[in-house]
Write an enzyme that holds these catalytic residues in place. Structure first.
Site, mmCIF file in Angstrom:
data_model
loop_
_atom_site.group_PDB
_atom_site.id
_atom_site.type_symbol
_atom_site.label_atom_id
_atom_site.label_comp_id
_atom_site.label_asym_id
_atom_site.label_seq_id
_atom_site.Cartn_x
_atom_site.Cartn_y
_atom_site.Cartn_z
ATOM 1 N N LYS A 20 -1.345 -12.896 14.079
ATOM 2 C CA LYS A 20 -2.807 -12.794 14.045
ATOM 3 C C LYS A 20 -3.425 -13.886 13.188
ATOM 4 O O LYS A 20 -4.353 -14.584 13.623
ATOM 5 C CB LYS A 20 -3.209 -11.411 13.531
ATOM 6 C CG LYS A 20 -4.704 -11.202 13.343
ATOM 7 C CD LYS A 20 -5.026 -9.736 13.099
ATOM 8 C CE LYS A 20 -4.431 -9.220 11.824
ATOM 9 N NZ LYS A 20 -5.162 -9.679 10.613
ATOM 10 N N THR A 21 -2.927 -14.055 11.970
ATOM 11 C CA THR A 21 -3.496 -15.059 11.074
ATOM 12 C C THR A 21 -3.201 -16.468 11.562
ATOM 13 O O THR A 21 -4.068 -17.337 11.577
ATOM 14 C CB THR A 21 -2.955 -14.865 9.647
ATOM 15 O OG1 THR A 21 -3.336 -13.576 9.171
ATOM 16 C CG2 THR A 21 -3.506 -15.919 8.706
ATOM 17 N N HIS B 174 -9.896 -4.014 12.948
ATOM 18 C CA HIS B 174 -8.854 -4.696 12.184
ATOM 19 C C HIS B 174 -8.410 -5.888 13.011
ATOM 20 O O HIS B 174 -7.475 -5.803 13.806
ATOM 21 C CB HIS B 174 -7.692 -3.740 11.909
ATOM 22 C CG HIS B 174 -6.616 -4.345 11.067
ATOM 23 N ND1 HIS B 174 -5.291 -3.994 11.180
ATOM 24 C CD2 HIS B 174 -6.663 -5.276 10.084
ATOM 25 C CE1 HIS B 174 -4.569 -4.681 10.322
ATOM 26 N NE2 HIS B 174 -5.380 -5.461 9.645
ATOM 27 N N LYS C 270 -8.471 -2.190 1.315
ATOM 28 C CA LYS C 270 -8.287 -1.294 2.456
ATOM 29 C C LYS C 270 -9.038 0.023 2.274
ATOM 30 O O LYS C 270 -9.410 0.668 3.255
ATOM 31 C CB LYS C 270 -6.793 -1.023 2.679
ATOM 32 C CG LYS C 270 -6.029 -2.251 3.182
ATOM 33 C CD LYS C 270 -6.612 -2.793 4.479
ATOM 34 C CE LYS C 270 -5.782 -3.942 5.031
ATOM 35 N NZ LYS C 270 -6.403 -4.534 6.254
ATOM 36 N N ARG D 281 1.508 -12.264 -1.515
ATOM 37 C CA ARG D 281 0.145 -12.442 -1.013
ATOM 38 C C ARG D 281 -0.644 -13.461 -1.829
ATOM 39 O O ARG D 281 -0.416 -13.642 -3.028
ATOM 40 C CB ARG D 281 -0.608 -11.100 -1.078
ATOM 41 C CG ARG D 281 -0.050 -10.024 -0.180
ATOM 42 C CD ARG D 281 -0.574 -10.139 1.225
ATOM 43 N NE ARG D 281 -0.043 -9.114 2.110
ATOM 44 C CZ ARG D 281 -0.526 -8.868 3.317
ATOM 45 N NH1 ARG D 281 -1.555 -9.569 3.771
ATOM 46 N NH2 ARG D 281 0.011 -7.935 4.072
ATOM 47 N N ASP E 85 -9.335 -10.788 8.982
ATOM 48 C CA ASP E 85 -8.722 -9.452 8.945
ATOM 49 C C ASP E 85 -9.625 -8.303 9.374
ATOM 50 O O ASP E 85 -9.158 -7.396 10.049
ATOM 51 C CB ASP E 85 -8.211 -9.172 7.528
ATOM 52 C CG ASP E 85 -7.186 -8.053 7.487
ATOM 53 O OD1 ASP E 85 -6.316 -8.002 8.385
ATOM 54 O OD2 ASP E 85 -7.245 -7.230 6.568
ATOM 55 N N SER F 114 1.156 -6.662 11.522
ATOM 56 C CA SER F 114 1.916 -7.661 10.778
ATOM 57 C C SER F 114 3.058 -8.214 11.619
ATOM 58 O O SER F 114 3.790 -7.456 12.274
ATOM 59 C CB SER F 114 2.472 -7.029 9.497
ATOM 60 O OG SER F 114 3.231 -7.951 8.763
ATOM 61 N N ARG G 111 0.824 -1.204 0.000
ATOM 62 C CA ARG G 111 0.000 0.000 0.000
ATOM 63 C C ARG G 111 0.866 1.266 0.000
ATOM 64 O O ARG G 111 2.049 1.219 0.340
ATOM 65 C CB ARG G 111 -0.915 0.007 1.224
ATOM 66 C CG ARG G 111 -2.020 -1.047 1.194
ATOM 67 C CD ARG G 111 -2.881 -0.968 2.441
ATOM 68 N NE ARG G 111 -2.099 -1.206 3.650
ATOM 69 C CZ ARG G 111 -1.660 -0.260 4.467
ATOM 70 N NH1 ARG G 111 -1.918 1.011 4.206
ATOM 71 N NH2 ARG G 111 -0.968 -0.565 5.545
#
Length: 548
Positions: free
Chosen positions: A258-259, A236, A217, A338, A273, A254, A76
Site C-alpha cells: 500500500k505505501t 484505511h 489508531k 517505524r 494511511d 500490511s 498495538r
C-alpha cells in the site's frame, strides 16, 4: 495540591495567563480530576526533544531523529481494546471480534485511578485536529505522560495555526499513561494494558503500553464511528493524485504494498494511511506518516528513507549503531520498526491533504496461495464482498509458528478500527463509488506460478504496469474474461505484461494443482464470510466463490 502549568521544559513552574491554551488545558484536566500535575501545553518540537531527553525516553540519532524503544509492546494490543457499551453504542457498534464491550463503571473506576496517579507527575498536552477538511475535522486533546508521545501526535495529526490554537475546543480527549498499569481483577481489563473508548464521555483511556501507535489508531477508530452518521466514508487506505487531478485510493493490509505503490513518483501523495470520502471528495485524516522502515533502502524508497535522518522524526524501535546511525536492517527489537514524521517531510505531496472524488479504487492483496489474478475488475457487489472480506495472507517467517501460508481476513482492510457492522461501511463505500463513477480493481501483489515455496513473488514491475494501465484508462476498452472460481474479470492483454501472467492458472506447471488450491482458498473465503451474511444484502452474499 494545585496544578502547575508550564509551556516550556524548565524545572520551575510558570503561571499561565488566563485564557491561554495552557490555562484552558489545565482547567479541562482539573474538571477530569487531574490535580497536582505539572502540565506542559502545546510544546514545540525542540522543547519536546529537550523534555524527552531529560526524562530518559530516547536518544538522538545522526541527522536528528529521536529514537525510542517501546518494549515490551512493539505494536498495538487489539485484544486489550474495549468500547464502553451504553445507550449510545448498544445498537450501533458491531459487538464481537475486536469490538469488546465494557461497562461505564469500569471506565469510571479506571479514570478515577488514572487521574489520582497523575498527581505529582508531568503531563504533556497537544491540541490538534484529526482531519484536513475543516468541515469534518475533529478537534482532539492528547494528554500523555511521555514527551515522545506528545511529539508523535504532533507529527501525526494536523497542527492548528496560532490563531486556531487560541480558539480550539477539543471534542475528544485521549489520556495515555504508559506507566499506569491496570489490575485485571480489580479493573475489569484483560491484562495490565488497556485501551478503553467511551463515545458518550468522548474519551479514550490508554495505559500499560509505550507504543505510540495506540494514539493514532484510537482516534482513527473514533472517526470510523462518528463520520458515517454524517455521510462520510472513513477508510484505511492511502491516496494519491495525478497531474490531471485524478485521485486513486489504495486499500491493503500490511505487506500488500500500500505505501510503496501509492508513493508513485509520477503522482502526488495525499496521505498514506487514513482518509475520509465526503460529498466533495477525499481528505486525509492525518498530518503525518507512520511508515514501517524495516529493511528500508534509499534506492527503493528514497523519500521515506530520507525522513529517518531528519530532525523532528520519531524512530520507534530502530537500533542505532555505535556511530548513532540508524540500522534499518536490524529487526532484533521487532520487525515493526517505524518512522513517524510530518507529511511535509515528503516533497511530492498535496499540501492541503485533500482531493476530488476518486476515479479509481484499488484493493491490494498479497495472495500467498498464488490463486488470485494480478489484476481484475470488480462489479459493485464483488467490491462489497472483497471489501468486507479484506483478504491477504501471512507467509512463513513473518510470525512465530507460521510454517505455511495462512489466510488473513481483516474486514474493511482494517478490522481492529471499525466499530460498526462491516455491511454498513461496504454499503457506504458502494454508494460513493456509484455516485462518483469510480472503477474498482483487485490487485494481487502476492505469488504467481504456485503458492509460497514453489511459485514466485509478483514482479513489482508488472504490478506497476498493471496499475499504470488501470489508472491511465488504458484498460477501459480492454477485452476481459471471467475466471471460474471467484468470478473475477481478467483483462486479456495489458501493455508491458506477458499475457500468461494475467491468468494465474496458466502460470502454474500443474493446472490441476492450481484448481485444487483455488477450491481450498474459495472455501476459506466462504467460511470467513458466514459471520457477515446477516447484515449484508443477498446480491453481495451471492458473490461468494465457488469451491465445488
Amino acid at each position: 495540591m494545585t496544578t502547575e502549568i508550564r509551556t516550556d521544559t524548565s524545572r520551575e513552574p510558570r503561571e499561565a495567563a488566563p485564557g491561554t491554551p495552557a490555562a484552558r488545558a489545565a482547567s479541562a484536566l482539573a474538571a477530569l480530576g487531574i490535580h497536582g500535575a505539572t502540565i506542559h501545553a502545546n510544546l514545540s518540537v525542540p522543547e519536546l526533544y529537550e523534555a524527552a531527553l531529560r526524562l530518559g525516553e530516547g536518544h538522538i540519532a545522526l541527522g536528528g531523529p529521536l529514537t525510542v524503544h517501546t518494549a515490551p509492546h512493539t505494536g498495538r494490543s487489539p485484544k486489550d481494546r474495549f468500547i464502553v457499551e451504553d445507550d449510545l453504542t448498544r445498537g450501533s457498534v458491531w459487538w464481537g471480534g475486536f469490538n469488546t464491550p465494557t461497562t461505564p463503571d469500569v471506565f469510571d473506576r479506571l479514570l478515577a485511578r488514572m487521574t489520582e496517579w497523575c498527581a505529582g507527575r508531568e503531563l504533556f498536552v497537544q491540541d490538534l485536529f484529526a482531519g484536513t477538511d475543516p468541515a469534518y475535522r475533529l478537534p482532539v486533546r492528547m494528554v500523555t505522560e511521555m514527551a515522545y508521545h506528545s511529539l508523535f501526535v504532533r507529527n501525526m495529526f494536523v497542527r492548528p495555526t496560532e490563531a486556531e490554537l487560541d480558539t480550539i475546543e477539543p471534542e475528544f480527549t485521549v489520556l495515555n499513561l504508559p506507566g499506569f498499569k491496570a489490575d485485571p481483577a480489580r479493573d475489569g481489563t484483560r491484562s495490565e494494558t488497556f485501551i478503553v473508548v467511551n463515545f458518550t464521555r468522548r474519551m479514550i483511556l490508554v495505559g500499560g503500553t509505550k507504543y505510540a501507535g495506540e494514539n493514532k489508531k484510537g482516534i482513527f477508530g473514533v472517526l470510523n464511528y462518528l463520520l458515517p452518521e454524517r455521510g462520510v466514508m472513513p477508510m484505511h487506505c492511502s491516496a494519491n493524485m495525478g497531474d490531471a487531478g485524478d485521485v486513486a485510493l489504495f486499500f491493503g493490509l500490511s505487506g500488500t504494498g500500500k505505501t510503496t505503490l501509492s508513493a508513485d513518483p509520477t503522482r502526488r501523495l495525499i496521505g498514506d494511511d487514513e482518509h475520509g470520502w465526503t460529498d466533495d471528495g477525499v481528505f486525509n485524516f492525518e498530518g503525518g506518516c507512520y511508515a514501517k522502515v524495516i529493511n528500508l533502502s534509499a534506492e527503493n524508497e528514497p523519500a521515506i528513507h530520507r525522513t529517518t535522518h531528519m530532525f523532528g522524526t520519531v524512530l520507534e524501535n530502530v537500533v542505532l549503531r555505535g556511530d548513532r546511525t540508524p540500522d534499518l536492517d536490524d529487526g532484533s527489537l521487532t520487525e515493526n520498526t517505524r518512522s513517524a514524521y510530518p507529511i511535509d517531510f515528503i516533497d511530492n505531496i498535496v499540501p492541503e491533504g485533500r482531493g476530488g472524488h476518486p476515479r479509481h479504487v484499488v484493493f491490494l492483496t498479497a495472495d500467498a496461495y498464488g490463486v488470485l489474478p494480478p489484476i481484475s475488475r470488480l462489479t459493485r457487489e464483488q467490491m462489497m464482498y472483497q471489501f468486507i472480506s479484506g483478504f491477504t495472507a501471512k507467509i512463513p517467517g513473518t510470525e512465530q509458528g507460521v510454517a505455511e501460508p495462512q489466510p488473513t481476513f481483516s474486514t474493511c482492510f482494517g478490522a481492529p478500527f471499525m466499530p460498526r457492522h462491516p455491511g454498513e461501511y461496504a454499503a457506504l463505500l458502494a454508494r460513493k463509488v456509484e455516485e462518483s463513477g469510480a472503477k474498482v480493481w483487485l490487485v494481487n501483489t502476492g505469488w504467481t506460478g504456485g503458492k509460497y515455496g514453489t511459485g514466485r513473488r509478483m514482479s513489482i514491475r508488472h504490478t506497476r504496469a498493471l496499475l499504470d494501465a488501470a489508472l491511465s484508462g488504458a484498460l477501459d476498452a480492454a477485452e476481459f474474461h471471467e475466471e471460474p472460481f471467484f468470478g473475477l474479470s481478467i483483462p486479456a492483454e495489458v501493455p508491458g505484461v506477458p499475457a500468461e501472467v494475467l491468468d494465474p492458472r496458466r502460470t502454474w506447471a500443474d493446472p490441476e494443482e492450481y484448481d485444487r488450491t483455488a477450491r481450498k482458498l474459495a472455501g476459506m473465503f466462504r467460511e470467513n464470510f458466514r459471520r457477515f451474511e446477516e447484515g449484508v444484502n443477498p446480491e453481495v452474499v451471492a458473490c461468494m466463490p465457488d469451491h465445488g
